[in-house]
Scaffold this motif. Sequence first.
Motif, PDB file in Angstrom:
ATOM      1  N   TYR A 118      39.191  47.110  45.508  1.00 55.24           N
ATOM      2  CA  TYR A 118      38.169  47.627  44.588  1.00 55.24           C
ATOM      3  C   TYR A 118      37.432  46.526  43.833  1.00 55.24           C
ATOM      4  O   TYR A 118      36.551  46.819  43.035  1.00 55.24           O
ATOM      5  CB  TYR A 118      38.856  48.551  43.557  1.00 55.24           C
ATOM      6  CG  TYR A 118      40.081  47.912  42.953  1.00 55.24           C
ATOM      7  CD1 TYR A 118      39.972  47.009  41.909  1.00 55.24           C
ATOM      8  CD2 TYR A 118      41.355  48.157  43.482  1.00 55.24           C
ATOM      9  CE1 TYR A 118      41.089  46.368  41.398  1.00 55.24           C
ATOM     10  CE2 TYR A 118      42.471  47.521  42.974  1.00 55.24           C
ATOM     11  CZ  TYR A 118      42.334  46.634  41.937  1.00 55.24           C
ATOM     12  OH  TYR A 118      43.431  45.984  41.434  1.00 55.24           O
ATOM     13  N   CYS A 119      37.788  45.255  44.031  1.00 56.17           N
ATOM     14  CA  CYS A 119      37.269  44.209  43.143  1.00 56.17           C
ATOM     15  C   CYS A 119      36.331  43.237  43.861  1.00 56.17           C
ATOM     16  O   CYS A 119      36.655  42.729  44.943  1.00 56.17           O
ATOM     17  CB  CYS A 119      38.428  43.432  42.515  1.00 56.17           C
ATOM     18  SG  CYS A 119      37.849  42.088  41.444  1.00 56.17           S
ATOM     19  N   CYS A 136      39.673  33.748  43.462  1.00 57.02           N
ATOM     20  CA  CYS A 136      40.870  34.594  43.513  1.00 57.02           C
ATOM     21  C   CYS A 136      41.563  34.470  44.858  1.00 57.02           C
ATOM     22  O   CYS A 136      40.896  34.334  45.882  1.00 57.02           O
ATOM     23  CB  CYS A 136      40.503  36.055  43.241  1.00 57.02           C
ATOM     24  SG  CYS A 136      41.969  37.001  42.814  1.00 57.02           S
ATOM     25  N   GLY A 186      39.785  35.205  37.614  1.00 51.89           N
ATOM     26  CA  GLY A 186      40.452  35.673  38.816  1.00 51.89           C
ATOM     27  C   GLY A 186      41.769  34.913  38.963  1.00 51.89           C
ATOM     28  O   GLY A 186      42.069  34.001  38.184  1.00 51.89           O
TER      29      GLY A 186
HETATM   30  S1  SF4 Z   1      41.299  42.488  40.474  1.00 48.35           S
HETATM   31 FE1  SF4 Z   1      41.930  40.479  39.752  1.00 48.35          FE
HETATM   32  S2  SF4 Z   1      43.402  39.808  41.263  1.00 48.35           S
HETATM   33 FE2  SF4 Z   1      42.244  41.452  42.226  1.00 48.35          FE
HETATM   34  S3  SF4 Z   1      40.600  40.427  43.339  1.00 48.35           S
HETATM   35 FE3  SF4 Z   1      39.842  40.979  41.292  1.00 48.35          FE
HETATM   36  S4  SF4 Z   1      40.164  39.164  40.083  1.00 48.35           S
HETATM   37 FE4  SF4 Z   1      41.436  38.958  41.888  1.00 48.35          FE
END
Ligand code: SF4
Length: 373
Positions: free
Chosen positions: A70-71, A64, A109
């Motif tokens: 948060y991810c 990504c 991602g």
């Molecule tokens: S939510 Fe989607 S865009 Fe954001 S870091 Fe995670 S995978 Fe990447």
Amino acid sequence: MSFAVTLDSLAFEKSSLVRRFEELIAPKSDADLESMAQTARSLTLQNFGRTMRLFAPLYLSNECINNCRYCGFSRDNPILRVTLSVEEVVAEARYLRGAGFRQILLVAGEHPRFVSDDYLVECVRTLAPDFPSISIEVAPMASSEYVPVVRAGAEGLVVYQETYQRAVYAEMHTAGPKRDFDYRLDCPERAYDAGFRRLGIGALFGLWRWQDEAVALAAHIEYLLRRCWQAQITVSLPRLRPAAGGFRPLFSMSDREMAQLVCALRISFPQVGIVLSTRERPSLRDALVSLGVTMMSAGSHTEPGGYTRRGSDHLHQTVRGRIIPPEFQDGQDQLATGQFEISDDRPPERIAAILRERGFDPVWKDWEQALSQ
Ligand code: SF4
């Protein structure tokens, strides 16, 4: 008119439907909530029968270029990454087909170098003969870029706005193209114009007050039902789960509030599909089934290669777009890192059996498409 106009005036101007929805999510006595639950159950039965569509996510890549606080896949997290080859994707898909699934959600991602448009089209085209329903949850694209994906056999697009609060969105998305709030907000319409006929939206609960997110979500559903009238609209209600990076929810949403939200959505939008993922724990998932949920994931893995352990021989870390050899911690499983922790890890056949015990028919294949041709 784009939905952004409606969203930005929501604080002082709401449709009558959204105002009624807002009343439904206000604090309720137990008796009032039970009455809502009965109405929701009966509307679900009228509109969907005693069926539950089952699907599985298939993660293609955890690369990504964005930083979303948060991810776990955020670009600055030093996680184990991989993008599956098309052959590895096929192996994962065969596993899911063997488990009974005919509806899959391809997830990746956001990294155009690793997950190119051509790669995505090739994955969809290769899987289409075996999966009557393929949806994608990948980086938002332009309409013209979606067209080949639809032609290859994808029919559904999922894109969560995460939060409908512009200031919170800016705070949570600290780097990368995802910072463009409006481009993401308009993504369902671009996908619809390209031919997608299932559109899934959602908010990530835990970033802001759930009631505000729910009102914006309701307004978005109302808008899409009019603007994209030939599409089936589904809504997901993910609550934040622990993930790499250690982010914790900033706002809570109780199980009772989640149940109330499901009922309010069903009462306000009787024909909209409600999706529940394995983020939620088994007892809550089982309880929400009869209230209005119409589609569930089952037996999910959120790491690319998680079903068959494919891809582990080309694991790496990515630093500023450069691939570097992985550094394994002592005892670390040599598998790509998942997006978030799963709460319900029961296998699909167990979930199907529980649904049957409760009088529901698990639907592995969506017949609507075949019947409408
Ligand atoms: S939510 Fe989607 S865009 Fe954001 S870091 Fe995670 S995978 Fe990447």
